[in-house]
Scaffold this motif. Structure first.
Motif, PDB file in Angstrom:
ATOM      1  N   ARG A   1      25.355  28.776 107.094  1.00 42.02           N
ATOM      2  CA  ARG A   1      24.451  29.550 106.236  1.00 42.02           C
ATOM      3  C   ARG A   1      23.159  29.238 106.846  1.00 42.02           C
ATOM      4  NH1 ARG A   1      26.215  27.823 100.444  1.00 42.02           N
ATOM      5  NH2 ARG A   1      26.657  26.042 101.572  1.00 42.02           N
ATOM      6  N   ILE A   2      22.090  30.082 106.528  1.00 43.48           N
ATOM      7  CA  ILE A   2      20.842  29.771 107.050  1.00 43.48           C
ATOM      8  C   ILE A   2      19.823  29.622 105.514  1.00 43.48           C
ATOM      9  CG2 ILE A   2      18.726  30.601 107.987  1.00 43.48           C
ATOM     10  CD1 ILE A   2      20.576  32.466 109.661  1.00 43.48           C
ATOM     11  N   ILE A   3      19.448  28.491 105.491  1.00 42.10           N
ATOM     12  CA  ILE A   3      18.766  28.012 104.285  1.00 42.10           C
ATOM     13  C   ILE A   3      17.288  27.945 104.595  1.00 42.10           C
ATOM     14  CG2 ILE A   3      18.694  26.263 102.657  1.00 42.10           C
ATOM     15  CD1 ILE A   3      21.677  27.244 102.699  1.00 42.10           C
ATOM     16  N   THR A   4      16.447  28.486 103.526  1.00 42.88           N
ATOM     17  CA  THR A   4      14.981  28.421 103.958  1.00 42.88           C
ATOM     18  C   THR A   4      14.386  27.170 103.444  1.00 42.88           C
ATOM     19  OG1 THR A   4      14.491  29.471 101.614  1.00 42.88           O
ATOM     20  CG2 THR A   4      14.881  30.824 103.625  1.00 42.88           C
ATOM     21  N   ASP A   5      13.252  26.920 103.739  1.00 43.73           N
ATOM     22  CA  ASP A   5      12.457  25.403 103.391  1.00 43.73           C
ATOM     23  C   ASP A   5      12.705  25.184 101.859  1.00 43.73           C
ATOM     24  OD1 ASP A   5      11.960  24.889 106.006  1.00 43.73           O
ATOM     25  OD2 ASP A   5       9.898  25.698 105.499  1.00 43.73           O
TER      26      ASP A   5
END
Ligand code: ADP
Length: 267
Positions: free
Chosen positions: A7-11
């Motif tokens: 999964r790509i998680i933002t800051d």
């Protein structure tokens, strides 16, 4: 392939996408397999002379102790086996040095005619011992210059000419020719070609594509009898690759073999 899903998680910890990655593990596994095959081959090649040496030492200490004739004969065999191990270690070192240098482009200006003449001189005793004559023919005006590594190119032609002498016909002829090909498509330009041709028994077609593999021999017994390590053509191939050149092998059974080295004519 190995597939990974992530999964790509933002800051600020929000999920904003998925990542699918494909990894080519086959080439990785193949490289590992090749490495362990190589180690197994080297161990086998070293064990053969070592077994002979330790066997003869035991015989000399025991049953053959007082037999002068047997002692001389065994010592002769032991010397031959020792030399075989030396050659094997020297070839392994050459191969690993060439591999280490694979990414460094050789850029000295090398005169192929001078290299070939000195290789022929260095091999004159070997050629004389088999009654073989080695000729060098060219219509090009010397010097014939290419960008290369002098010692490595000398090694290439030493291995090829020595093979032609060893595996060619006894009292036969080895013809080395140097010529220029104005257009060689693989180089998108001109090539200098050095071919080494013998008039020996040749090599059956199905072996040709495997000849440059390490320890590949057409006739195991004959190669060993002649002191071969099975690494000569592997070294040749690596050096030519480093020069961004090509090796061509042609052979008809009964008609001899021709090994051609194509180098870029871009000096
Ligand atoms: P080797 O140390 O056995 O000579 P090489 O890698 O130099 O190893 O050559 C691999 C094999 O290719 C040799 O064992 C031999 O069977 C074959 N070969 C090479 N050159 C020739 C030739 N000119 N004529 C016939 N067979 C050859």
């Amino acid at each position: 392939y190995e597939v990974h899903l992530g999964r790509i998680i933002t800051d600020d910890a929000r999920e904003n996408g998925v990542l699918l990655s494909f990894m080519d593990v086959k080439s990785h596994e193949e490289a590992g397999q090749m490495r362990s095959d190589f180690v197994a081959n080297v161990s086998h090649e070293l064990r053969t002379p070592l077994t002979a040496l330790t066997g003869f030492i035991e015989t000399l200490r025991g049953p053959a102790r007082d037999d002068e004739e047997a002692r001389d004969r065994f010592l002769g065999i032991m010397a031959t086996e020792g030399k075989r191990m030396n050659r094997l270690v020297a070839d392994l070192l050459s191969l690993s040095r060439v591999e280490d240098m694979a990414r460094i482009r050789p850029a000295n200006s090398v005169d192929l005619c001078a290299v070939l003449n000195s290789v022929r001189n260095a091999l004159s005793q070997t050629a004389d011992a088999r009654g073989v004559s080695v000729s060098i023919e060219t219509e090009l005006e010397p010097p014939v210059l290419v960008a290369g590594d002098l010692d490595q190119l000398a090694q290439v032609f030493t291995n090829l000419i020595e093979n032609a002498i060893k595996y060619g016909r006894k009292d036969g002829k080895v013809a080395v020719s140097v010529f220029r090909m104005p257009v060689f498509p693989a180089f998108k330009g001109a090539a200098i070609c050095v071919s080494v041709q013998d008039d020996g028994p040749g090599i059956p077609g199905h072996h040709l594509s495997r000849l440059t593999e390490r320890f590949y021999r057409v006739d195991n017994h004959r190669s060993r009898e002649l002191g071969g390590t099975g690494l000569g053509l592997a070294i040749v191939k690596h050096i030519i690759n480093r020069h961004r050149g090509r090796l061509r092998i042609e052979s008809d059974e009964g008609q001899g073999s021709k090994f051609s080295v194509l180098l870029r004519d871009d000096l």
